[in-house]
Design a protein around this motif. Sequence first.
Motif, PDB file in Angstrom:
ATOM      1  N   THR A  15     -24.701  18.105  24.297  1.00 47.69           N
ATOM      2  CA  THR A  15     -25.536  18.038  25.507  1.00 47.69           C
ATOM      3  C   THR A  15     -26.643  17.005  25.316  1.00 47.69           C
ATOM      4  OG1 THR A  15     -26.670  19.969  24.608  1.00 47.69           O
ATOM      5  CG2 THR A  15     -25.139  20.360  26.400  1.00 47.69           C
ATOM      6  N   GLY A  38     -29.129  19.804  30.691  1.00 47.24           N
ATOM      7  CA  GLY A  38     -29.528  21.125  31.162  1.00 47.24           C
ATOM      8  C   GLY A  38     -31.033  21.154  31.283  1.00 47.24           C
ATOM      9  N   ASN A 174     -25.424  29.839  30.184  1.00 43.96           N
ATOM     10  CA  ASN A 174     -25.129  28.429  30.018  1.00 43.96           C
ATOM     11  C   ASN A 174     -23.895  28.413  29.127  1.00 43.96           C
ATOM     12  OD1 ASN A 174     -25.007  25.748  29.349  1.00 43.96           O
ATOM     13  ND2 ASN A 174     -26.955  25.654  28.239  1.00 43.96           N
ATOM     14  N   PRO A 175     -22.739  27.940  29.531  1.00 48.27           N
ATOM     15  CA  PRO A 175     -22.482  26.967  30.586  1.00 48.27           C
ATOM     16  C   PRO A 175     -21.901  27.527  31.888  1.00 48.27           C
ATOM     17  CG  PRO A 175     -20.570  27.094  29.193  1.00 48.27           C
ATOM     18  CD  PRO A 175     -21.549  28.119  28.673  1.00 48.27           C
ATOM     19  N   TYR A 323     -25.722  25.464  36.307  1.00 49.88           N
ATOM     20  CA  TYR A 323     -24.481  24.839  35.861  1.00 49.88           C
ATOM     21  C   TYR A 323     -23.307  25.376  36.665  1.00 49.88           C
ATOM     22  CZ  TYR A 323     -27.461  24.355  31.728  1.00 49.88           C
ATOM     23  OH  TYR A 323     -28.509  24.101  30.883  1.00 49.88           O
ATOM     24  N   ARG A 372     -18.437  21.033  32.038  1.00 47.89           N
ATOM     25  CA  ARG A 372     -19.713  21.591  32.487  1.00 47.89           C
ATOM     26  C   ARG A 372     -20.464  20.543  33.305  1.00 47.89           C
ATOM     27  NH1 ARG A 372     -25.213  22.979  29.282  1.00 47.89           N
ATOM     28  NH2 ARG A 372     -25.523  20.769  29.754  1.00 47.89           N
ATOM     29  N   SER A 374     -24.064  20.034  35.260  1.00 53.20           N
ATOM     30  CA  SER A 374     -25.411  20.543  35.549  1.00 53.20           C
ATOM     31  C   SER A 374     -25.834  19.991  36.909  1.00 53.20           C
ATOM     32  CB  SER A 374     -26.369  20.065  34.456  1.00 53.20           C
ATOM     33  OG  SER A 374     -27.692  20.145  34.928  1.00 53.20           O
TER      34      SER A 374
END
Length: 401
Positions: A15, A38, A174-175, A323, A372, A374
């Motif tokens: 990330t 994130g 998360n995620p 997310y 994923r 965001s």
Amino acid sequence: MTIANIIKKIKPSATLALGSKVKQLKSEGKNVIGFGAGEPDFDTPEAIKASAIESLKSGFTKYTPTSGIPELKEAICEKLSRENNINYSPQQILASCGAKQVIFNCLQALCNDGDEVLIPSPYWLSYPEQVTFARGKSVFIESSDENDFKITKSDIERSITEKTKVLIINSPSNPTGSLYTKEELYEIVQPAVSAGLYIISDEIYEKIIYDGEKHVSPASFGQEFFEKLITVNGFSKAYSMTGWRIGYAAGPLDIIKAATLVQDHSTSGPNSFTQKAAITALQGEEKTITDMVKEFDKRRKYIVERLNNIDGITCMLPKGAFYVFPNISGLYNRDICGQKVTNSVDLANLILDKAKTAFVPGVCFGSDLHLRISYATSMENIVEGMNRLEKLLNEGVLYED
Ligand code: PMP
Ligand code: GLU
């Protein structure tokens, strides 16, 4: 090679790496849209900034006690009592440089060599790496989109062995954005408490919840839960304070003491004026948070609708965090601009290359069938990113800068 063996086992944070890569591409003039970070795209509220400035001006710039200044720990106790219905004393609080550090310290404090740590999967990617640092062993409990990425009581029961020491839970997640109801949470935490495990409950997304749903802290379920729960939270998400580096844990005295020892010899107390600002955050009005959540909610609905309009992608509507975690396995083995992909890393790379849009491969969070995304980025970016993705996948059209 002289690097320690333990370090050789650690993967870099995908990330953070993607966030840096997007910044780098942008600085080279590339028109890339980043959905990796994130990190709320809102500024830290003014009152919080003002409090840090005030404390700097007044010379509050020295070391603080390792576990945090007493006023902050008291403010955290008040918050936990008022909002989460849990009564901790200030000695049971450890303030650290972010929720990430506090979880790290707690795992160091809890794990002996080979102790097993249960981690529902998909998971936030730092958990297993932190378990490795603590010489523990991650044991993943799989979930899928069919059950909203939630695990059950029997999943927990069958995963516990005599080596299991800790369970990590993260709701909202998360995620995946998945949120456990109070009943569901009770069902999975209860067998863990009965088996004598410690439970790290990472509640950092507790304020980012939609559709009138409620967050519940499992430490509030009763005394036997309270004694086994380590409640983790932070300021990064709710107050847009990712760069300030402040988070905390509340839990059994012996564990907090041990985790404080780790901090004593690694980072010392968190940043002095950030702690003052954190008190202002906890005691301030919540309007900026509710406004932010309203905006996230619009984006959430929009992005899920757009994703579900793309052939080969299915996406559940998450109940929390910022997310979405769409299933992209329907795109595998298809011809996309002359290429065939069979995993989430190749797909994310292809999308970055051909549509200049950055997503994190699901495999980094334990599922190779997902990406994923965001949506902590502007609506304008989301519209443009979804246009590029749809054009690429539905029509085979590349994005030309
Ligand atoms: N837990 C989860 C689930 C997260 O997504 C993050 C990401 N920032 C953290 C903990 C750590 O947050 P911080 O260290 O910024 O408080
Ligand atoms: N937690 C955020 C994310 O998952 C920030 C980056 C990180 O700390 O991993 O993107």
